[in-house]
Design a protein around this motif. Sequence first.
Motif, mmCIF file in Angstrom:
data_model
loop_
_atom_site.group_PDB
_atom_site.id
_atom_site.type_symbol
_atom_site.label_atom_id
_atom_site.label_comp_id
_atom_site.label_asym_id
_atom_site.label_seq_id
_atom_site.Cartn_x
_atom_site.Cartn_y
_atom_site.Cartn_z
ATOM 1 N N ASN A 148 0.804 -1.226 0.000
ATOM 2 C CA ASN A 148 0.000 0.000 0.000
ATOM 3 C C ASN A 148 0.839 1.278 0.000
ATOM 4 O O ASN A 148 0.281 2.363 0.143
ATOM 5 C CB ASN A 148 -0.922 0.025 1.224
ATOM 6 C CG ASN A 148 -2.096 -0.917 1.080
ATOM 7 O OD1 ASN A 148 -2.537 -1.193 -0.025
ATOM 8 N ND2 ASN A 148 -2.597 -1.439 2.195
ATOM 9 N N LEU A 149 2.133 1.157 -0.173
ATOM 10 C CA LEU A 149 3.019 2.326 -0.118
ATOM 11 C C LEU A 149 3.611 2.601 -1.495
ATOM 12 O O LEU A 149 4.202 1.706 -2.122
ATOM 13 C CB LEU A 149 4.147 2.085 0.891
ATOM 14 C CG LEU A 149 5.152 3.227 1.066
ATOM 15 C CD1 LEU A 149 4.480 4.470 1.620
ATOM 16 C CD2 LEU A 149 6.293 2.778 1.988
ATOM 17 N N TYR A 150 3.458 3.851 -1.954
ATOM 18 C CA TYR A 150 3.952 4.262 -3.270
ATOM 19 C C TYR A 150 4.686 5.602 -3.143
ATOM 20 O O TYR A 150 4.278 6.456 -2.365
ATOM 21 C CB TYR A 150 2.804 4.453 -4.264
ATOM 22 C CG TYR A 150 1.894 3.271 -4.433
ATOM 23 C CD1 TYR A 150 2.024 2.418 -5.516
ATOM 24 C CD2 TYR A 150 0.862 3.030 -3.514
ATOM 25 C CE1 TYR A 150 1.155 1.337 -5.689
ATOM 26 C CE2 TYR A 150 -0.004 1.961 -3.671
ATOM 27 C CZ TYR A 150 0.154 1.111 -4.761
ATOM 28 O OH TYR A 150 -0.703 0.052 -4.917
ATOM 29 N N ILE A 151 5.704 5.774 -3.955
ATOM 30 C CA ILE A 151 6.371 7.065 -4.087
ATOM 31 C C ILE A 151 5.986 7.636 -5.449
ATOM 32 O O ILE A 151 6.079 6.953 -6.465
ATOM 33 C CB ILE A 151 7.890 6.927 -3.951
ATOM 34 C CG1 ILE A 151 8.243 6.440 -2.541
ATOM 35 C CG2 ILE A 151 8.585 8.259 -4.243
ATOM 36 C CD1 ILE A 151 9.703 6.108 -2.351
ATOM 37 N N SER A 152 5.510 8.882 -5.460
ATOM 38 C CA SER A 152 5.077 9.526 -6.692
ATOM 39 C C SER A 152 6.161 10.467 -7.199
ATOM 40 O O SER A 152 6.622 11.351 -6.471
ATOM 41 C CB SER A 152 3.782 10.312 -6.449
ATOM 42 O OG SER A 152 3.383 10.976 -7.628
ATOM 43 N N VAL A 153 6.556 10.278 -8.459
ATOM 44 C CA VAL A 153 7.671 11.023 -9.044
ATOM 45 C C VAL A 153 7.236 11.635 -10.376
ATOM 46 O O VAL A 153 6.672 10.945 -11.226
ATOM 47 C CB VAL A 153 8.883 10.091 -9.284
ATOM 48 C CG1 VAL A 153 10.061 10.881 -9.842
ATOM 49 C CG2 VAL A 153 9.280 9.367 -7.998
ATOM 50 N N LYS A 154 7.484 12.919 -10.568
ATOM 51 C CA LYS A 154 7.184 13.564 -11.848
ATOM 52 C C LYS A 154 8.031 12.946 -12.967
ATOM 53 O O LYS A 154 9.171 12.537 -12.734
ATOM 54 C CB LYS A 154 7.436 15.065 -11.771
ATOM 55 C CG LYS A 154 6.493 15.788 -10.827
ATOM 56 C CD LYS A 154 6.691 17.305 -10.871
ATOM 57 C CE LYS A 154 5.701 18.010 -9.934
ATOM 58 N NZ LYS A 154 5.803 19.483 -10.018
ATOM 59 N N HIS A 155 7.497 12.935 -14.179
ATOM 60 C CA HIS A 155 8.192 12.272 -15.283
ATOM 61 C C HIS A 155 9.421 13.041 -15.743
ATOM 62 O O HIS A 155 10.299 12.467 -16.400
ATOM 63 C CB HIS A 155 7.243 12.035 -16.465
ATOM 64 C CG HIS A 155 6.719 13.274 -17.126
ATOM 65 N ND1 HIS A 155 7.323 13.858 -18.209
ATOM 66 C CD2 HIS A 155 5.637 14.048 -16.846
ATOM 67 C CE1 HIS A 155 6.635 14.925 -18.577
ATOM 68 N NE2 HIS A 155 5.600 15.070 -17.766
ATOM 69 N N THR A 156 9.524 14.315 -15.410
ATOM 70 C CA THR A 156 10.677 15.117 -15.812
ATOM 71 C C THR A 156 11.645 15.308 -14.651
ATOM 72 O O THR A 156 11.245 15.303 -13.489
ATOM 73 C CB THR A 156 10.220 16.511 -16.279
ATOM 74 O OG1 THR A 156 9.268 17.016 -15.338
ATOM 75 C CG2 THR A 156 9.583 16.457 -17.645
ATOM 76 N N ASN A 157 12.894 15.522 -14.992
ATOM 77 C CA ASN A 157 13.915 15.712 -13.962
ATOM 78 C C ASN A 157 13.971 17.184 -13.538
ATOM 79 O O ASN A 157 15.028 17.813 -13.489
ATOM 80 C CB ASN A 157 15.290 15.272 -14.481
ATOM 81 C CG ASN A 157 16.163 14.753 -13.354
ATOM 82 O OD1 ASN A 157 15.760 13.841 -12.635
ATOM 83 N ND2 ASN A 157 17.351 15.318 -13.180
ATOM 84 N N TYR A 158 12.803 17.707 -13.221
ATOM 85 C CA TYR A 158 12.612 19.098 -12.833
ATOM 86 C C TYR A 158 11.107 19.222 -12.622
ATOM 87 O O TYR A 158 10.443 18.240 -12.293
ATOM 88 C CB TYR A 158 13.120 20.026 -13.949
ATOM 89 C CG TYR A 158 13.147 21.503 -13.623
ATOM 90 C CD1 TYR A 158 13.809 21.979 -12.498
ATOM 91 C CD2 TYR A 158 12.534 22.425 -14.466
ATOM 92 C CE1 TYR A 158 13.842 23.338 -12.207
ATOM 93 C CE2 TYR A 158 12.578 23.791 -14.187
ATOM 94 C CZ TYR A 158 13.226 24.234 -13.049
ATOM 95 O OH TYR A 158 13.256 25.569 -12.771
ATOM 96 N N ASP A 159 10.550 20.416 -12.862
ATOM 97 C CA ASP A 159 9.104 20.532 -12.904
ATOM 98 C C ASP A 159 8.642 20.050 -14.286
ATOM 99 O O ASP A 159 9.439 19.575 -15.089
ATOM 100 C CB ASP A 159 8.688 21.981 -12.629
ATOM 101 C CG ASP A 159 7.292 22.087 -12.031
ATOM 102 O OD1 ASP A 159 6.537 21.109 -12.105
ATOM 103 O OD2 ASP A 159 6.962 23.152 -11.485
ATOM 104 N N PHE A 160 7.350 20.226 -14.597
ATOM 105 C CA PHE A 160 6.809 19.708 -15.852
ATOM 106 C C PHE A 160 7.218 20.615 -17.015
ATOM 107 O O PHE A 160 6.375 21.257 -17.656
ATOM 108 C CB PHE A 160 5.288 19.613 -15.768
ATOM 109 C CG PHE A 160 4.784 18.618 -14.755
ATOM 110 C CD1 PHE A 160 5.022 17.267 -14.926
ATOM 111 C CD2 PHE A 160 4.067 19.038 -13.649
ATOM 112 C CE1 PHE A 160 4.549 16.340 -14.008
ATOM 113 C CE2 PHE A 160 3.588 18.125 -12.728
ATOM 114 C CZ PHE A 160 3.830 16.761 -12.897
#
Length: 561
Positions: free
Chosen positions: A241-253
């Motif tokens: 039940n544990l997830y880490i959410s990471v943006k697809h870009t190596n910065y903001d969007f």
Amino acid sequence: MNAIKAIAVVAVCAALLSLSAEQRFDVLLNMVHDNPGEAPWITDYKNPAALKRLGYTGEVVKMEPQCGLTFDRYAPGVVRQQSEERIWIERKAAEFRKFLAIAKKSGMPVYPHLDMLVVPKSVMDAFGGEMKGGRGLLTIAKPRTQEIVRAQLDELFWRYPDLGGIVVRFGETYLHDTPHHVGGRPVHNPADHEKLINLLREEVCVKRGKKVFYRTWDFGQLHTQPKLYRAAFDRVEPHTNLYISVKHTNYDFCRGKPFNTTLGLGRVQQIVEVSVNQGGLYGKNAYPYYFAKGVIDGFNDMPEATRRGVRSLLGDEKVRGLWLWTWGDGWKGPYFDNEMWMNLNEAVLRGFTHHPEKSEEELFFAAVKERFGLSGGDARKFRQFCLLTEDAVYKGQHTSLAHVPNQEWWCRDHFFCSVDLVPTLKAGRLKAVLDEKREAVGIWRELERRIGEIHFRDSADEEFARVSTTYGRIKYELSEIIWRICGRLAEERVEKRPLTKEEATAFLAEFDGKWGEWEALKASSPHCPTLYQIRCSVQHYVSAPLFGTVIDRLRKISTDK
């Protein structure tokens, strides 16, 4: 007979592989993030039943249910009965319970988006001194802070037992719509993150069997630096039940950035975060911009040797799916009344999550048939149109030909700012960059021609497609003029060649003429998005001067005797 058996075996294997691929991702979240301090968006993407029909596994809501807590179970009376603070909190709780009841009927799990850590002012007054470190900042390292977080979670799931879990944000804290609450981030280094995520794992995942989605967004630290990410999470024991959410870009969007270097790291499950508004940087779907292909397979501006998108993660079983923002991300406008460009990118990305074995082209054609009823020649024309928008937007607004300070943010939301082209001039790249902007204008003119050849099922979509494409063309013609003016101002600074009255007058005539065309478009259709601004009396959430300051200087020069 053996050949027939062999064919049958191959067919079965292919079917199993297809089924495995279809079930590859088991998480697909959607969030609408209302602009802080503004009226909420009106959209079906807030409707739990509508999201359920589209195949989403959860709805992330920015409704601040942590602000509907009295802390009575922890410190009775800390929020005084009959106080304005208490009444506001109890109303907040009642409103959120009503929403949860609606979501429950549709079978849609709800995951509130919690700013960590926000508490009533009276709670902070009572305990804040024990929750802060040496610099006066909240810190999870303090035992009292840990107690407060546990108390918050205890009351949260007691008041709202139907919650599917929580999404935790710590990079930014928005208090615009919470007049009786205060707070800030309690994590400042990898050790803090390890402590907080373990606390959440214990209280939410283990003790209550609910999900935690832990966002890593934090302005260029563990969000983009593998060493810091691993220091924070390598010792965290995985949980279903544990997830880490990471943006697809190596910065903001933002475009012009690599794929996120922390995706695929560690042992804890991950989901990939994708904003359909792309940081509020590229018009927020007010005009055509097809970026889903870049998210899935990599953007055109990425070097071929390192070009990659979320498809590259299919072999990593701990990556469990996507989280899409359909509205929000950024501030202010543009504002508009048709979601067609949002729907396009959403449908392709949703389709990828459901069927990652399919090519992006297959996903595109399925999406435009579902959303717009396009097939055959119109669908093929629309695909070529959409593919052109990737470079039309990037080359019209950014550049990979030279270093331009603040280039990601000069045109955020509905604001035009000035662009610092001094480094570009010094590097001998100014002409190439300005030529790139002219190239983008040419692409937009071609887009405007092509959209008139495509016929949509819905007349409202057809009108919006044409009006919004013209809107985009004018925006990027203005962008080209702005970059050209800023290039000349860079020459003035570096080469000590003052801008002449004749030059200023010519620039103004060009800018004003194009702006007048934009205003005429707006007046011609009720469906035209709101226009950009070059002046603003309130905070505009970008770091460069608004372009109105440049226009004012040009007017002064043009009128000086």
